[in-house]
Design an enzyme around this catalytic site. Structure first.
Site, PDB file in Angstrom:
ATOM      1  N   HIS A 160     -45.693  15.731 -40.942  1.00 13.45           N
ATOM      2  CA  HIS A 160     -45.053  14.459 -40.615  1.00 13.45           C
ATOM      3  C   HIS A 160     -44.363  13.913 -41.871  1.00 13.45           C
ATOM      4  CE1 HIS A 160     -44.433  10.238 -39.745  1.00 13.45           C
ATOM      5  NE2 HIS A 160     -44.332  10.636 -38.493  1.00 13.45           N
ATOM      6  N   GLU A 185     -37.694  15.629 -36.163  1.00  8.48           N
ATOM      7  CA  GLU A 185     -37.854  14.207 -36.447  1.00  8.48           C
ATOM      8  C   GLU A 185     -37.023  13.862 -37.682  1.00  8.48           C
ATOM      9  OE1 GLU A 185     -41.664  12.621 -34.398  1.00  8.48           O
ATOM     10  OE2 GLU A 185     -41.948  12.747 -36.545  1.00  8.48           O
TER      11      GLU A 185
END
Ligand code: PEP
Length: 266
Positions: free
Chosen positions: A98, A170
């Protein structure tokens, strides 16, 4: 080729043990009216809430996962959590790379590669985030950055294992921001990633590997994003921290799955 779409949320450092049952009850109540049988739904609670989430979502269509893990199976790694521990806690998934891990905790894609190995060997599905920074985008190197991240994270994987990994595009500049990437921009990046998978692992593998989109997804912009051919689901932060927002996004992904399945039957 129909890939099973996914709708997921990472709770980050939110939702304490005592808040999980209420979230789950409200989400599940709204999902009663939604046919989720053709999609995979997941939530990634903080470690301390995994037990409560396993209880609250046990026997429901909502699976749980960790937000990170260590690459070793066990040992002297104070403060860390291993893949077998996540499995023990009832996890099916683990999120890796992430952008907040990359930015604040020195995560690298070399480490992510070891974590992918460990996750797969333990029976967890790794969800590997990929994404360029605002600067990468400005300098026109988004596709090169994605190619390098994906190549490093998947290096050494036998082709047949690649579809067991979920990729999540992302863009780092779109996370926690006021606007998602535009559908045209997302479509181009997902096409690049699919082409890269095809080049490295063959078209069959590329056709079976799921690539999610995440970054400022909301119930309003979700339908246009998940409708894109190469987008296999939505990965959501803020808009899913309230169960009503997540329920709406899950319903949108379920509806998109039906449309895509009808299209592939033709
Ligand atoms: C994320 O952090 O992965 C994310 C997608 O967050 P948000 O939806 O809040 O941008």
């Amino acid at each position: 080729m129909t890939r099973r779409l996914m709708a997921g949320t990472g709770w980050k450092m939110n939702l304490r043990t005592g808040e999980v049952a209420g979230y789950a009850a409200r989400l599940l109540e709204q999902l009663h009216a939604v046919d989720t049988s053709a999609i995979d739904v997941f939530v990634l609670p903080p470690y301390t809430s995994l037990g409560a989430a396993a209880t609250a979502f046990g026997g429901t269509p909502v699976a749980i996962g960790g937000q990170n893990m260590h690459w070793e199976e066990q040992g002297a790694w104070t403060g860390e959590i291993s893949a077998p521990m996540l499995l023990d806690a009832g996890c099916r998934y683990v999120e890796l790379a992430h952008s907040e891990r990359l930015q604040h905790f020195g995560e690298t894609y070399e480490r992510v590669r070891s974590k992918v190995d460990r996750a797969l060997a333990t029976g967890l599905t790794p969800i590997v985030c990929l994404g360029e920074t605002a600067e990468d985008r400005r300098e026109g190197r988004s596709d090169a950055v994605l190619a390098s991240q994906a190549a490093t994270a998947l290096a050494g994987q036998p082709a047949q294992r690649v579809p067991d990994v979920v990729l999540a595009y992302e863009p780092r500049w779109a996370i926690g921001s006021s606007e998602a990437a535009s559908p045209d921009y997302v479509a181009a990046r997902h096409t690049t990633l699919r082409a890269l998978l095809s080049e490295r692992f063959g078209t069959e593998v590329a056709g079976r590997t799921r690539i999610l989109y995440g970054g400022s997804v909301t119930p309003d912009n979700g339908p246009a994003l998940v409708a894109l051919d190469d987008v296999d689901g939505l990965f959501v932060g803020r808009a899913a921290w309230h169960p009503d927002g997540f329920a709406r996004i899950v319903a949108e992904v379920a509806a998109a799955a039906q449309v895509k399945s009808r299209r592939s039957d033709r």
